[in-house]
Design a protein around this motif. Sequence first.
Motif, PDB file in Angstrom:
ATOM      1  N   VAL A 252      -8.761   0.152  -3.773  1.00 29.92           N
ATOM      2  CA  VAL A 252      -8.904  -0.340  -5.142  1.00 29.92           C
ATOM      3  C   VAL A 252      -7.969   0.410  -6.082  1.00 29.92           C
ATOM      4  N   GLY A 253      -7.863  -0.140  -7.306  1.00 28.63           N
ATOM      5  CA  GLY A 253      -7.061   0.511  -8.331  1.00 28.63           C
ATOM      6  C   GLY A 253      -5.575   0.502  -8.016  1.00 28.63           C
ATOM      7  N   SER A 254      -4.871   1.436  -8.622  1.00 31.44           N
ATOM      8  CA  SER A 254      -3.417   1.496  -8.451  1.00 31.44           C
ATOM      9  C   SER A 254      -3.039   1.832  -7.016  1.00 31.44           C
ATOM     10  N   ASP A 255      -3.849   2.656  -6.352  1.00 26.09           N
ATOM     11  CA  ASP A 255      -3.567   2.967  -4.945  1.00 26.09           C
ATOM     12  C   ASP A 255      -3.662   1.708  -4.087  1.00 26.09           C
ATOM     13  N   GLY A 256      -4.687   0.905  -4.355  1.00 23.28           N
ATOM     14  CA  GLY A 256      -4.836  -0.326  -3.607  1.00 23.28           C
ATOM     15  C   GLY A 256      -3.674  -1.272  -3.829  1.00 23.28           C
ATOM     16  N   THR A 257      -3.203  -1.353  -5.070  1.00 18.00           N
ATOM     17  CA  THR A 257      -2.051  -2.221  -5.366  1.00 18.00           C
ATOM     18  C   THR A 257      -0.816  -1.750  -4.618  1.00 18.00           C
ATOM     19  N   ARG A 258      -0.573  -0.446  -4.642  1.00 20.99           N
ATOM     20  CA  ARG A 258       0.602   0.091  -3.927  1.00 20.99           C
ATOM     21  C   ARG A 258       0.480  -0.135  -2.429  1.00 20.99           C
ATOM     22  N   ASN A 259      -0.714   0.059  -1.903  1.00 15.80           N
ATOM     23  CA  ASN A 259      -0.904  -0.156  -0.462  1.00 15.80           C
ATOM     24  C   ASN A 259      -0.637  -1.605  -0.077  1.00 15.80           C
ATOM     25  N   ARG A 260      -1.117  -2.532  -0.912  1.00 13.72           N
ATOM     26  CA  ARG A 260      -0.906  -3.946  -0.597  1.00 13.72           C
ATOM     27  C   ARG A 260       0.566  -4.311  -0.706  1.00 13.72           C
ATOM     28  N   GLU A 261       1.240  -3.828  -1.726  1.00 10.61           N
ATOM     29  CA  GLU A 261       2.663  -4.140  -1.890  1.00 10.61           C
ATOM     30  C   GLU A 261       3.484  -3.617  -0.717  1.00 10.61           C
ATOM     31  N   ALA A 262       3.061  -2.483  -0.159  1.00 11.81           N
ATOM     32  CA  ALA A 262       3.778  -1.897   0.978  1.00 11.81           C
ATOM     33  C   ALA A 262       3.166  -2.320   2.312  1.00 11.81           C
ATOM     34  N   ASP A 263       2.109  -3.140   2.257  1.00 10.28           N
ATOM     35  CA  ASP A 263       1.359  -3.551   3.437  1.00 10.28           C
ATOM     36  C   ASP A 263       0.974  -2.330   4.284  1.00 10.28           C
ATOM     37  N   MET A 264       0.283  -1.392   3.620  1.00 14.12           N
ATOM     38  CA  MET A 264      -0.219  -0.195   4.287  1.00 14.12           C
ATOM     39  C   MET A 264      -1.750  -0.209   4.180  1.00 14.12           C
ATOM     40  N   PRO A 265      -2.418  -0.895   5.103  1.00 11.95           N
ATOM     41  CA  PRO A 265      -3.872  -1.052   4.991  1.00 11.95           C
ATOM     42  C   PRO A 265      -4.621   0.250   5.246  1.00 11.95           C
ATOM     43  N   ILE A 266      -5.690   0.447   4.493  1.00  7.21           N
ATOM     44  CA  ILE A 266      -6.578   1.564   4.792  1.00  7.21           C
ATOM     45  C   ILE A 266      -7.622   1.152   5.820  1.00  7.21           C
ATOM     46  N   ASN A 267      -7.773  -0.158   6.017  1.00 14.05           N
ATOM     47  CA  ASN A 267      -8.696  -0.684   7.021  1.00 14.05           C
ATOM     48  C   ASN A 267      -7.941  -1.719   7.851  1.00 14.05           C
ATOM     49  N   PRO A 268      -7.493  -1.338   9.052  1.00  9.79           N
ATOM     50  CA  PRO A 268      -6.672  -2.247   9.864  1.00  9.79           C
ATOM     51  C   PRO A 268      -7.478  -3.185  10.766  1.00  9.79           C
TER      52      PRO A 268
END
Length: 567
Positions: A252-268
């Motif tokens: 969630v939040g800005s970290d979640g946005t960055r993860n999605r933009e880089a396609d770096m899931p925290i839950n694979p």
Amino acid sequence: MDTEHIDSAISDLQASKTRWARLPVEDKLGHVEEIRRATFTHARRWVELATSAKGLEMTSPLAGEEWIAGPFSVIDALNSLALTLSRIRDGSDILDGFNVRVRHDGQVVVDVMPGTTVEKLLFSGSRAEVWMNPGISIDEVEDSVAEFYARKDPDGSVCAVMGAGNVASIAPLDVIYKLYNEGEVAILKMNPVNEYLGEVFEDIFGGLVADGFVRMVYGDADVGKYLVSHDGVDSIHLTGSAATYNAIRYGVGSDGTRNREADMPINPKPISAELGGVNPTIVVPGDWSRADLRFHADHVITQKMNNSGFNCVAAQILVLPDSWELADAFLDEIRVRMTALDDRDPYYPGVDERCEAVVAGSGTIETFGAVHKRFLVTGLDAGATEDPAFNTEYFAPALSVVRLPSPDVPSYLENAVAFANDVLVGTLGATIIIHPKTEKAHRASFERALEDLRYGGIGINIWNAAVYLQSRCPWGAFPGQTRTEIGSGVGVVHNTLMLSDTQKSIYRAPFAPTHRTLTKGELHLAPKPIWYLSNKRMHITGEYLVNYSATGRTGDLVKLMGSAIRG
């Protein structure tokens, strides 16, 4: 947060997942019959709890919504599933009696309804078909049915099912799909909005709970977060919003946005999801009578206001042809019905904020209702692609109207399909209303529109929610979403014929009730649909529908048909 009970539940499921995956089909059939009997036994209790929570009386016609979208849809799915499993057990053809054909462009279609003589009677003039992904041959369709049951010694897995809070049957149907189509044991987290039904579902799945194949947990977002992140959970199924999916997948939040933009899931983990969207109802111009205008005004209002507007396939955008001489008269009929509706309890959390967003949007706002408001939004600019009406699922009692250029029917169909595909967010469900004579006169253009519409469930002269209720149809978004742009989700549920590689499901119904058929060029015996909000016997007919689906008795069928005709 006390997590011991969650850990214990997941441990139980991990210990039993291989046993379930390898359980003989005959034993799985036994559980289907257990669930079916228990659903019927607890059907009235289920409906009583749901109507009370939504501020309704059992004597209100609106209680019919709970009978139909609750116990009926589960019992009907179990009936269909039992036939499929019995054919797997016997080694017979699962698709026997269901026509598999090839369209002019080579795309394979499976005609899934009607499948019985009774269905032809109860759903006269209606049919449902499943289109396979392009490039799939008839042989491949037939060879890939019930793929899970062709595996040798599967190990099984544990699926966390995140239950929906709006339509009561979603959660149990999702659990049933995961158990039977994918061979997974399931831990169901009830949504806080309707967790009052948990006691019913625990009884319905009692046999599976006792044997260690199903567990249930309750709680808020913290419980959900812990559950989906648990090492003992192998996969996830979600019914909800894209925001919830993204929070699980990327954070969630800005970290979640960055993860999605880089396609770096925290839950694979594998996640299947049904996430709703902005759903259109496309009205095709034609020579409609005054009775047609009234009938389909009822139709559109039902699509929007069923369940107080809290449906993932509620009609959000009504698409009208700008040069249709009956467009204003049609809107006037809709206004009449919007005015006549009783106020309903807006039971789903956050509706006030969502209604504020509707009012703050563009267009002309018309308000109906004394206490709990209903909204009609006209004057929207179809070219304003950033308008929130087009890219935000309101999940509220608000219907927006768009008019598109319509120099002729073929051009209008092209415009409407392009608008639905390219402007509106989501690909879950779309509805088209078209006069039979118009369809006949422009058959090639209409078929091309169906080919081009990128929606997982399409209703023709019927709300596309009929695809949800017809359990042989796969239910889910049009394929093609990615995990970074999840749209209306990925994967399907229901699908009791266990088809693979499906693209979309289409449900076709009559344009007018039986007493007006001959002037329309169609012949059937269907009365006014029992789910129309103007049907004063919806609650009575809905209960009869549950009774007949559970018992199969001729007497219950006679009661059902007699009540439906009088609706």
